[in-house]
Design an enzyme around this catalytic site. Structure first.
Site, PDB file in Angstrom:
ATOM      1  N   ASP A 175      -0.585  -3.738   5.533  1.00 41.15           N
ATOM      2  CA  ASP A 175      -1.329  -3.384   6.945  1.00 41.15           C
ATOM      3  C   ASP A 175      -2.827  -3.821   6.699  1.00 41.15           C
ATOM      4  O   ASP A 175      -3.400  -3.614   5.689  1.00 41.15           O
ATOM      5  CB  ASP A 175      -1.247  -2.012   7.262  1.00 41.15           C
ATOM      6  CG  ASP A 175       0.249  -1.515   7.302  1.00 41.15           C
ATOM      7  OD1 ASP A 175       1.052  -2.576   7.385  1.00 41.15           O
ATOM      8  OD2 ASP A 175       0.240  -0.259   7.605  1.00 41.15           O
ATOM      9  N   HIS A 226      -7.786  -1.830   5.404  1.00 42.21           N
ATOM     10  CA  HIS A 226      -6.965  -0.787   6.101  1.00 42.21           C
ATOM     11  C   HIS A 226      -7.443   0.691   5.528  1.00 42.21           C
ATOM     12  O   HIS A 226      -8.297   0.773   4.783  1.00 42.21           O
ATOM     13  CB  HIS A 226      -5.398  -0.896   5.267  1.00 42.21           C
ATOM     14  CG  HIS A 226      -4.438  -0.185   6.329  1.00 42.21           C
ATOM     15  ND1 HIS A 226      -4.287  -0.081   7.736  1.00 42.21           N
ATOM     16  CD2 HIS A 226      -3.574   0.650   5.804  1.00 42.21           C
ATOM     17  CE1 HIS A 226      -3.386   0.564   8.122  1.00 42.21           C
ATOM     18  NE2 HIS A 226      -2.815   1.220   6.993  1.00 42.21           N
ATOM     19  N   HIS A 236       1.321   3.857   2.194  1.00 42.14           N
ATOM     20  CA  HIS A 236       1.532   4.945   3.247  1.00 42.14           C
ATOM     21  C   HIS A 236       3.210   4.917   3.009  1.00 42.14           C
ATOM     22  O   HIS A 236       3.839   3.987   2.561  1.00 42.14           O
ATOM     23  CB  HIS A 236       1.196   3.986   4.565  1.00 42.14           C
ATOM     24  CG  HIS A 236      -0.324   4.421   4.727  1.00 42.14           C
ATOM     25  ND1 HIS A 236      -0.842   3.728   5.551  1.00 42.14           N
ATOM     26  CD2 HIS A 236      -1.068   5.452   4.561  1.00 42.14           C
ATOM     27  CE1 HIS A 236      -2.223   4.166   6.011  1.00 42.14           C
ATOM     28  NE2 HIS A 236      -2.081   5.449   5.127  1.00 42.14           N
ATOM     29  N   ASP A 276       5.676   4.715   5.275  1.00 43.52           N
ATOM     30  CA  ASP A 276       6.493   3.994   5.812  1.00 43.52           C
ATOM     31  C   ASP A 276       6.689   2.506   5.041  1.00 43.52           C
ATOM     32  O   ASP A 276       7.526   1.595   5.317  1.00 43.52           O
ATOM     33  CB  ASP A 276       6.170   3.584   7.156  1.00 43.52           C
ATOM     34  CG  ASP A 276       4.607   3.012   7.469  1.00 43.52           C
ATOM     35  OD1 ASP A 276       3.938   3.207   6.522  1.00 43.52           O
ATOM     36  OD2 ASP A 276       4.562   2.024   8.175  1.00 43.52           O
ATOM     37  N   HIS A 277       6.102   2.580   3.811  1.00 37.29           N
ATOM     38  CA  HIS A 277       6.290   1.222   2.746  1.00 37.29           C
ATOM     39  C   HIS A 277       6.904   1.705   1.658  1.00 37.29           C
ATOM     40  O   HIS A 277       7.034   0.810   0.934  1.00 37.29           O
ATOM     41  CB  HIS A 277       4.776   0.633   2.796  1.00 37.29           C
ATOM     42  CG  HIS A 277       4.220   0.135   4.121  1.00 37.29           C
ATOM     43  ND1 HIS A 277       4.406  -1.288   4.168  1.00 37.29           N
ATOM     44  CD2 HIS A 277       3.849   0.356   5.198  1.00 37.29           C
ATOM     45  CE1 HIS A 277       3.769  -1.592   5.450  1.00 37.29           C
ATOM     46  NE2 HIS A 277       3.303  -0.198   6.220  1.00 37.29           N
ATOM     47  N   HIS A 319       0.821  -1.156  -0.108  1.00 38.47           N
ATOM     48  CA  HIS A 319      -0.103  -0.021  -0.084  1.00 38.47           C
ATOM     49  C   HIS A 319       0.883   1.166   0.079  1.00 38.47           C
ATOM     50  O   HIS A 319       1.972   1.145   0.307  1.00 38.47           O
ATOM     51  CB  HIS A 319      -0.916  -0.129   1.201  1.00 38.47           C
ATOM     52  CG  HIS A 319      -0.378   0.216   2.379  1.00 38.47           C
ATOM     53  ND1 HIS A 319       0.238  -1.066   2.975  1.00 38.47           N
ATOM     54  CD2 HIS A 319      -0.243   1.110   3.336  1.00 38.47           C
ATOM     55  CE1 HIS A 319       0.857  -0.554   4.388  1.00 38.47           C
ATOM     56  NE2 HIS A 319       0.412   0.567   4.503  1.00 38.47           N
ATOM     57  N   HIS A 333       6.071  -5.275  11.664  1.00 39.08           N
ATOM     58  CA  HIS A 333       5.387  -3.856  11.478  1.00 39.08           C
ATOM     59  C   HIS A 333       5.029  -3.558  12.994  1.00 39.08           C
ATOM     60  O   HIS A 333       3.848  -3.512  13.366  1.00 39.08           O
ATOM     61  CB  HIS A 333       4.069  -3.861  10.897  1.00 39.08           C
ATOM     62  CG  HIS A 333       3.348  -2.666  10.501  1.00 39.08           C
ATOM     63  ND1 HIS A 333       2.644  -1.904  11.080  1.00 39.08           N
ATOM     64  CD2 HIS A 333       3.954  -1.788   9.352  1.00 39.08           C
ATOM     65  CE1 HIS A 333       2.345  -0.717  10.559  1.00 39.08           C
ATOM     66  NE2 HIS A 333       3.009  -0.774   9.590  1.00 39.08           N
TER      67      HIS A 333
END
Length: 320
Positions: free
Chosen positions: A214, A143, A65, A67-68, A63, A272
């Site tokens: 997530d 999510h 976001h 942090d990915h 996805h 995570h």
């Protein structure tokens, strides 16, 4: 086949954990690495790892976001400087193409290899890649933004060649062995025909690795992990923070364990992890999950897990 965790933290880096990225070591199978997610600082983690960006073949983005994905532009350009001249493919949700192309354009980056980007349709499910060795399938999770999970299935493996049986017939290693391994009959000088099935043991199922983005607990997570040799699942919170997990569309360690149990996954790896759980506090997550799914491991940066072959009929091997 081995999983190597470059980053195991949630949201932002901490002193103990970098943000999310995991490598699937396929050197023995196809002489490459695959990566799932690429958080900020991933290429710094690579410098401390026994992996090579130049051999990276595919990246699967769960996805969008930060942090990915924030480590992706640097990874792509560094690959050019580290011998990466073979084609590279990114698979991810809609928007990953715009993110990558904008970053490369604004920074005037030049790649020395062909870059392909495959974007998923909204709520897409099914096979996104298949060749003679592997099938990769996706399904949407639950999510705050569109998030996907990946099911990587190794094709059935050919049985072991019975070398001793061939030697008993006076046949030594050479072209004959190769032909039989390829499933070709061989005719000897005296007219005897050797059939492959006489010298090759029964085939066996390939391995299954499931890596989820997530997510809250959901039916698709169980489906993707069905019968998996290993399930990699987020465990952002401990059970007493269940309310926060629901609010932010994440899972607890016990949620992950329930999914693994319902899916019949052999091993579960938690990742995570919220920065709340530093040092020994992280073991709380392991203990909670093991109440439901005993073969559970808590990943940390540079944690490794060797996925056993189905013929081995043994547990995987975890190490630093």
């Amino acid at each position: 086949m081995e999983l190597y965790f470059l980053g195991t933290g949630a949201g932002m880096p901490s002193k103990e954990r970098n943000v999310t990225s995991v490598m699937l070591n396929l050197l023995a199978e196809r002489n490459v690495y695959w990566m799932v997610d690429c958080g900020e600082g991933t290429q710094h983690q690579v410098l401390r790892a026994p992996v090579k960006i130049g051999k990276l073949e595919k990246l699967f983005v769960s996805h969008l976001h930060g942090d990915h994905i924030y480590g992706l532009p640097g990874l792509l350009t560094s690959r050019s400087y580290q011998g990466g001249d073979t084609p590279f493919t990114i698979y991810g949700p809609k928007g990953i193409r715009e993110f990558v192309e904008t970053a490369l354009k604004i920074s005037a980056a030049h790649l020395t290899y062909e870059l392909y980007i495959h974007e998923f349709e909204d709520n897409e499910a099914g096979v996104i890649f298949e060749d003679e060795q592997f099938t990769v399938s996706i399904a949407p999770l639950v999510h705050r933004v569109e998030s996907f999970g990946f099911r990587i299935v190794e094709k059935p493996q050919t049985g072991k060649l019975d070398v001793e049986k061939l030697k008993a017939l006076g046949i030594v290693s050479g072209p004959t062995y190769g032909k039989i391994k390829r499933g070709e009959p061989v005719e000897l000088p005296d007219g005897t025909v050797l059939l492959p099935e006489q010298f090759i043991g029964p085939s066996y199922a390939g391995r299954i690795v499931t890596i989820l983005g997530d997510t809250q607990p959901c039916a698709n997570a169980v489906t993707l992990a069905e019968g998996a040799d290993v399930l990699v699942h987020e465990a952002t919170f401990a059970e007493h923070r269940k309310e926060l997990a629901i609010r932010y569309d994440h899972s607890t360690a016990m949620d992950a364990a329930r999914t693994a149990k319902d899916a019949g996954a052999k091993a579960l790896i938690l990742t995570h992890i919220s920065s709340r759980y530093q040092g020994e506090q992280g073991e709380q997550l392991t203990a909670e999950a093991q109440e439901i799914h005993p073969e559970t491991y808590l990943a940390h940066d540079h944690f490794r897990y060797e996925v056993p072959g189905r013929r081995q009929q043994s547990s995987g091997k975890a190490s630093l």
